[in-house]
Design an enzyme around this catalytic site. Structure first.
Site: not given
Ligand code: AMP
Length: 176
Positions: A64, A101
């Site tokens: 995305r 995680e």
């Molecule tokens: P992070 O690495 O934990 O910051 O997660 C970000 C990545 O995971 C991004 O590429 C988001 O598109 C996806 N992502 C994580 N949590 C969500 C959520 N609740 N809804 C949509 N996409 C998420």
């Protein structure tokens, strides 16, 4: 007074409970993409927020981050560089493995993707823990560039991922 563009964008984010697994509230950006006025407002606001960073490259993370990053790059008249999942890019790559995680994930970027003196804006749809954005920043550094800042459409506030990206500037349009 809140910016009406923010209200419009917020109304085009759909919550999908328990996707991709139980307990996750997925922020679905497809209604925003399907609404030209909201998508245009989103790109306009991202462009305004990152303008002062004086970056010369936009990097987006698969998948995305490609949608928002590539459109933002075209709007700013800057080169777009994709950071991809492993095994997708055809030429020599730099690679970063990062913790999730449960387990690990990998991002790759072409070794020669950045021009000398690259000041890079890292773009994704959403920041949660900040792990993906941090991995993208390591790729930029491995390829000889500097991170000018980060831009996200959505920030999941309670996870405080933006703090993990300090001292780089972090811009996000919508907080949930
Ligand atoms: P992070 O690495 O934990 O910051 O997660 C970000 C990545 O995971 C991004 O590429 C988001 O598109 C996806 N992502 C994580 N949590 C969500 C959520 N609740 N809804 C949509 N996409 C998420």
């Amino acid at each position: 007074m809140s910016d009406p563009r923010i209200d419009l964008m917020r109304s085009k984010i759909r919550d999908v409970p328990d996707f991709p697994k139980p307990g996750i509230l997925f922020k679905d950006i497809t209604p925003l993409l399907a609404h030209p006025q909201a998508f245009d407002a989103c790109l306009g606001m991202l462009a305004e927020r990152v303008y002062d960073l004086e970056a010369n490259v936009v990097l987006g993370m698969e998948s995305r981050g490609f949608i928002f990053g590539a459109a933002l790059a075209a709007r700013l008249r800057l080169p777009f560089v994709p950071a991809r999942k492993p095994g997708k890019l055809p030429a020599d790559v730099v690679r970063v493995e990062y913790a999730l995680e449960y387990g690990t994930d990998t991002l790759e970027m072409h070794k020669d993707a950045l021009p000398v003196g690259a000041q890079v804006i890292v773009v994704d749809d959403l920041i949660a823990t900040g792990g993906t954005a941090k991995a993208a920043a390591s790729l930029v550094e491995k390829a000889g560039g500097d991170v000018a800042g980060f831009a996200f459409v959505i920030e999941l506030g309670q996870l405080e991922g933006a703090h993990t990206l300090a001292p780089h500037p972090v811009h996000s349009l919508l907080r949930f």
